[in-house]
Design a protein around this motif. Sequence first.
Motif, PDB file in Angstrom:
ATOM      1  N   SER A  68       0.830  -1.200   0.000  1.00 37.63           N
ATOM      2  CA  SER A  68       0.000   0.000   0.000  1.00 37.63           C
ATOM      3  C   SER A  68       0.867   1.254   0.000  1.00 37.63           C
ATOM      4  O   SER A  68       2.053   1.211   0.317  1.00 37.63           O
ATOM      5  CB  SER A  68      -0.873   0.049   1.255  1.00 37.63           C
ATOM      6  N   ILE A 123      -3.671   0.730  -3.279  1.00 38.67           N
ATOM      7  CA  ILE A 123      -4.050  -0.470  -2.533  1.00 38.67           C
ATOM      8  C   ILE A 123      -2.998  -1.564  -2.723  1.00 38.67           C
ATOM      9  O   ILE A 123      -2.227  -1.533  -3.688  1.00 38.67           O
ATOM     10  CB  ILE A 123      -5.442  -0.994  -2.964  1.00 38.67           C
ATOM     11  N   PRO A 124      -2.941  -2.544  -1.818  1.00 35.52           N
ATOM     12  CA  PRO A 124      -1.942  -3.599  -1.947  1.00 35.52           C
ATOM     13  C   PRO A 124      -2.391  -4.714  -2.883  1.00 35.52           C
ATOM     14  O   PRO A 124      -3.582  -4.993  -3.030  1.00 35.52           O
ATOM     15  CB  PRO A 124      -1.818  -4.122  -0.511  1.00 35.52           C
ATOM     16  N   GLN A 141      -6.844  -0.572   0.977  1.00 33.14           N
ATOM     17  CA  GLN A 141      -5.615   0.086   1.407  1.00 33.14           C
ATOM     18  C   GLN A 141      -5.322  -0.235   2.872  1.00 33.14           C
ATOM     19  O   GLN A 141      -6.219  -0.263   3.708  1.00 33.14           O
ATOM     20  CB  GLN A 141      -5.726   1.593   1.209  1.00 33.14           C
ATOM     21  N   ASP A 143      -2.411  -4.885   3.751  1.00 36.68           N
ATOM     22  CA  ASP A 143      -1.271  -5.674   3.297  1.00 36.68           C
ATOM     23  C   ASP A 143      -1.137  -6.957   4.127  1.00 36.68           C
ATOM     24  O   ASP A 143      -0.851  -8.036   3.603  1.00 36.68           O
ATOM     25  CB  ASP A 143       0.022  -4.869   3.415  1.00 36.68           C
TER      26      ASP A 143
END
Length: 491
Positions: free
Chosen positions: A196, A433-434, A457, A460
Motif C-alpha cells: 500500500s 491499494i496492496p 488500502q 497488506d
Amino acid sequence: MTLAMSWDEWAEHDATALAGRVAKGELTPAELAAQAAAAIARTNPATSAVIEVFEDVVADPLKDGLDPRGTFAGVPYLMKDLGPTLKGRLQEMGSLLMRGNRAAADSYLTGRLRQAGLNILGRTTTPEFGLCSSAENPAVYVTRNPWDTDHTTCGSSAGSAAMVAAGALPIAHATDGGGSIRIPAGVNGVIGLKASRGVFSIAPGASDLTGLVSTQGCVTRSVRDTAAFVDSCRGGAPGEFMPYWMPAEPCSTLIRRDPGRLRVALSHEWGDYRATPERVRALEEAGRFLEKLGHHVEWALPAVDFRAAFAAQTTCYISNFAQTINNLLAPRGLERPPAGLIEPVCVRVWEEGLNISYTERAQMQAVFNTTSRSFGAFFEEWDIILTPITALPTPRIGTTEYLTISDNPSVLDWFGNLWRNFAYTPLANLCGIPGISMPMAMQENGLPLGIQALARQANDGLLLQLAAQIERALQGRWNAGKRPGVHVTGR
C-alpha cells in the motif's frame, strides 16, 4: 573454492532460514555472499539477469554498512538498477544514456535494507527507466525467463525475479509503478507483494505524493520472507508529505494464523480487457481452492469506469516518465533525448508528455479519486479481489510490440496494447491499494502463472495472511513443486 552448502541445500533455504543459521553461528555472512556469487555465476549466463556483482562486498559483507544483527543477518540481496541508489555505485536504469552514472549518496530505503541485515551485493536488469514490460534491448541486455529462455521475464523487475526463480538467492529488490513487482513475479513463479501507499519510502528524490503510483518492495520464494521484509524495511523518512502507517501487529506474527472466512471476488473482465480461457480456468481453480479453505467465493467487480481509469493511468505514466527523462537531460546539457541513447518509445513519451497541461493532470487526478472511491466502496462488501496476473500468454523474446524499442509511432496505441496483457495490476497503483502475486498456476507453455489478490488500502497484512494460508495448504509447493529449467541445482 569450497562453498559452505551443496546447491540442493542452498535452494531449500529461504532468507529466514539462512538468517537463522547465521544467528546460530552455523554460517557467516561472508559464506552466504560467496555462495550467492557462485550461484549467480551458475545461472546468469543463461538468463542475463545480473548486470554487476560487487566483488568487494562479496569479500567483505560489512564494508558498506550492513548490520549483521538485523533480521536478515547478512542474507545476500540484489538491487534492481532503478529506484534506491547506492553511494558510489553505478545506477544505469537500463539506459545507454545513463552508462557510467554513479550515485552520490544512499537512498533512505538503502539504509533500511542494510539495517535489516540484507547484504546488497549486485545490480539486476530493468527495462529503460522501468517503462516497459521486459528488460529486452539487444544494445543493452536481453533478460530471459529461467523457465524457458525463449520467453521474457516481463518487467520491470526483470532480473530480480529471474534470479530468485533460478535459486541464485532467496530475496531481491523490486519496484512497482503499475505491476512491475507482481507481473515478473507471476511469470517467473515467485512471490511479489506491491505494498500500500505509506509503507516503503522513496525518499529523498520523491514521495508517495510526488511519485503517486510507485512503490518499493521485493520478490521472494516464501511468504515469511516477504512478511519479514515488510516488517524490517517499512517506514517514512523525515519530511514525508503523508503519514506512514504501522499495522497493529507485525506481519511476521500475523501470518502464523489463518485469516477468518474471507469474501473473495473473482474477476477478469476489466472494461475492454479479458483474460484468455486458459487463465479464466486457472482463476476458477484458484477460487475453488480458496473455497476448500473455507472462504466465500463468487464473481464480482467494482463499479469502475475502466476506460476512464486506464486513460488516466496512461496520462500519469506519460507525464511522469517525460519528467523523469527531462530531469536526466538537463544535467547533461541536452535539450532533447539523443535518439541513439534513449529508446524510441521513451523519446516519444518525452515528446508527448511535455505537452500535457496542468488541466489534464487535474482531470487525471479526479479520475484517480473516483476510481479509488469505487474500489473503496467495493472493499466495504468484499475482502479480496482475485485475478490472473496477466490476460495473455507470456511473450516470447523478440516480441517488440511491448518494448520501448518498438517502432509504434503512437504512444497511446503502445500503452493501449500494453493494457491488453497487463490490465489487472496498474489500478492498484492508481488507488494505492496492496496486491500480491502468488505462484499458484501454470500456463500451457510451461511457464508459471501468478494469481493476484488485491485488498483495501492498508490491508497488506491480510494479503500476506491469505498467502501464508495458501502456502501451508500447498505444503510449500508453489508452482506445483516444479523448478525452472535454469536453476542453481542444475535440474
